[in-house]
Design a protein around this motif. Structure first.
Motif, PDB file in Angstrom:
ATOM      1  N   ASP A 214     -12.061   1.158  75.076  1.00 40.63           N
ATOM      2  CA  ASP A 214     -12.625   0.683  73.811  1.00 40.63           C
ATOM      3  C   ASP A 214     -11.466   0.122  72.983  1.00 40.63           C
ATOM      4  O   ASP A 214     -10.391   0.731  72.917  1.00 40.63           O
ATOM      5  CB  ASP A 214     -13.277   1.818  73.031  1.00 40.63           C
ATOM      6  CG  ASP A 214     -14.559   2.334  73.662  1.00 40.63           C
ATOM      7  OD1 ASP A 214     -14.956   1.824  74.727  1.00 40.63           O
ATOM      8  OD2 ASP A 214     -15.166   3.250  73.077  1.00 40.63           O
TER       9      ASP A 214
ATOM     10  N   THR B 119     -19.251  -6.343  66.779  1.00 35.62           N
ATOM     11  CA  THR B 119     -19.122  -5.378  67.856  1.00 35.62           C
ATOM     12  C   THR B 119     -19.837  -5.859  69.108  1.00 35.62           C
ATOM     13  O   THR B 119     -20.707  -6.731  69.058  1.00 35.62           O
ATOM     14  CB  THR B 119     -19.665  -4.003  67.403  1.00 35.62           C
ATOM     15  OG1 THR B 119     -19.424  -3.036  68.416  1.00 35.62           O
ATOM     16  CG2 THR B 119     -21.156  -4.069  67.119  1.00 35.62           C
TER      17      THR B 119
ATOM     18  N   ALA C  90     -10.522  -1.490  69.120  1.00 36.82           N
ATOM     19  CA  ALA C  90     -10.967  -1.677  67.736  1.00 36.82           C
ATOM     20  C   ALA C  90      -9.875  -2.367  66.941  1.00 36.82           C
ATOM     21  O   ALA C  90      -8.676  -2.215  67.228  1.00 36.82           O
ATOM     22  CB  ALA C  90     -11.309  -0.325  67.105  1.00 36.82           C
TER      23      ALA C  90
ATOM     24  N   VAL D  64     -13.070   1.976  62.288  1.00 30.98           N
ATOM     25  CA  VAL D  64     -13.581   0.722  61.718  1.00 30.98           C
ATOM     26  C   VAL D  64     -14.635   0.941  60.634  1.00 30.98           C
ATOM     27  O   VAL D  64     -15.205  -0.029  60.123  1.00 30.98           O
ATOM     28  CB  VAL D  64     -14.168  -0.195  62.814  1.00 30.98           C
ATOM     29  CG1 VAL D  64     -13.100  -0.574  63.819  1.00 30.98           C
ATOM     30  CG2 VAL D  64     -15.371   0.449  63.501  1.00 30.98           C
TER      31      VAL D  64
ATOM     32  N   LEU E  66     -15.121  -3.895  66.897  1.00 30.22           N
ATOM     33  CA  LEU E  66     -15.152  -2.763  67.814  1.00 30.22           C
ATOM     34  C   LEU E  66     -15.798  -3.226  69.105  1.00 30.22           C
ATOM     35  O   LEU E  66     -16.996  -3.537  69.140  1.00 30.22           O
ATOM     36  CB  LEU E  66     -15.933  -1.592  67.223  1.00 30.22           C
ATOM     37  CG  LEU E  66     -16.100  -0.371  68.131  1.00 30.22           C
ATOM     38  CD1 LEU E  66     -14.749   0.177  68.581  1.00 30.22           C
ATOM     39  CD2 LEU E  66     -16.905   0.712  67.423  1.00 30.22           C
TER      40      LEU E  66
ATOM     41  N   LEU F 297     -12.676   5.689  67.368  1.00 30.99           N
ATOM     42  CA  LEU F 297     -12.571   4.268  67.051  1.00 30.99           C
ATOM     43  C   LEU F 297     -13.725   3.813  66.160  1.00 30.99           C
ATOM     44  O   LEU F 297     -13.548   2.911  65.332  1.00 30.99           O
ATOM     45  CB  LEU F 297     -12.508   3.432  68.328  1.00 30.99           C
ATOM     46  CG  LEU F 297     -11.242   3.583  69.162  1.00 30.99           C
ATOM     47  CD1 LEU F 297     -11.146   2.488  70.220  1.00 30.99           C
ATOM     48  CD2 LEU F 297      -9.979   3.578  68.298  1.00 30.99           C
TER      49      LEU F 297
END
Length: 257
Positions: A250, A101, A252, A28, A129, A24
């Motif tokens: 996670d 993020t 993204a 990004v 993210l 991920l």
């Protein structure tokens, strides 16, 4: 928002690094013309992880409200002290962002706060993210008859107000993906579970003690039974036979032009 100690952040960092999705980060890793903003970044663990995985140049801004943690942030990072509960109302923070993020944050925030964050990111044209979002799974080995009850109480506690309003808790990952998709992002997500071996004794102890405290806060009449569970689990840890899995995801998103 109540903060976390530098000792706790240092204790969990190796488990975070082992759990996170490198795929991920690669997903990004584009459009770095502007700033990269890390929300609730503490001492900079999220940036330490990502800096080696993203192309240069990078111009990081780390946002946190704890001056003691900010003092430990890497020298190449711009420190921005702010109350996280207010940052989604300050649009200028996101101006010119290429990437927004956060790590181990979104399960603590409210649905209203998260929706505002997604809109801010979309308006800035920023990729996102969001790592290590707790998803409600706790698996302990050896098993204990009370493990499931403790998990249920912990997950109920996760939904209490952490400073942003009623927290999303274990629903945060799915909600984040849904909001991003609805706002025009291309979204990917992957599991990023902590898989703690018997050697991770100190981290396991902190988790078990924290879970017992959270469970007792939700169910005070059951404090004695919860304490008995805690003692049994600590016994497994001390004997070197405890393994713990903590479920995370996670998420993204790539911002469509």
């Amino acid at each position: 928002m109540s903060g976390f100690s530098a000792d706790w952040l240092a204790l969990r960092e190796p488990a975070d690094v082992a759990a996170r999705s490198a795929d991920l980060a690669a997903f990004v890793s584009r459009r770095f013309e502007g700033r990269l903003v890390d929300l609730g970044g503490g001492t900079g663990a999220n940036i330490r992880y990502l800096a080696a995985k993203l192309p240069s140049p990078q111009h990081w801004t780390l946002v946190d409200d704890d001056p003691a943690l900010l003092a430990r942030v890497p020298a190449f990072v711009t420190r921005h002290r702010a109350d996280l509960t207010d940052v989604v109302d300050a649009g200028e923070l996101f101006d010119g962002c290429s990437l927004v993020t956060a790590s181990a944050l979104l399960d603590l925030v409210s649905d209203t706060w998260l929706a505002k964050l997604v809109l801010r990111c979309r308006a800035a044209g920023a990729n996102v993210l969001f790592a290590l979002i707790y998803d409600g799974r706790l698996v302990c080995s050896p098993e204990d008859p009370d493990d499931e009850d403790i998990r249920r109480l912990v997950n109920e506690h996760q939904k209490t107000d952490k400073g942003f309003g009623p927290a999303l808790g274990s629903a945060a990952g799915a909600r984040t993906a849904a909001l991003l998709s609805a706002t025009g992002y291309v979204v990917k997500q992957e599991t990023s579970d902590w898989k703690l071996l018997p050697s991770a004794r100190e981290l396991q102890r902190e988790l078990v003690n924290g879970w017992a405290a959270a469970a007792a806060a939700i169910a005070p009449p059951r404090t004695s039974a919860i304490e008995s569970w805690r003692v049994r689990r600590i016994g497994h840890i001390d004997a070197g036979r405890s393994r713990i899995v903590v479920g995370h995801v996670d998420v993204a998103g790539i911002c469509r032009a």
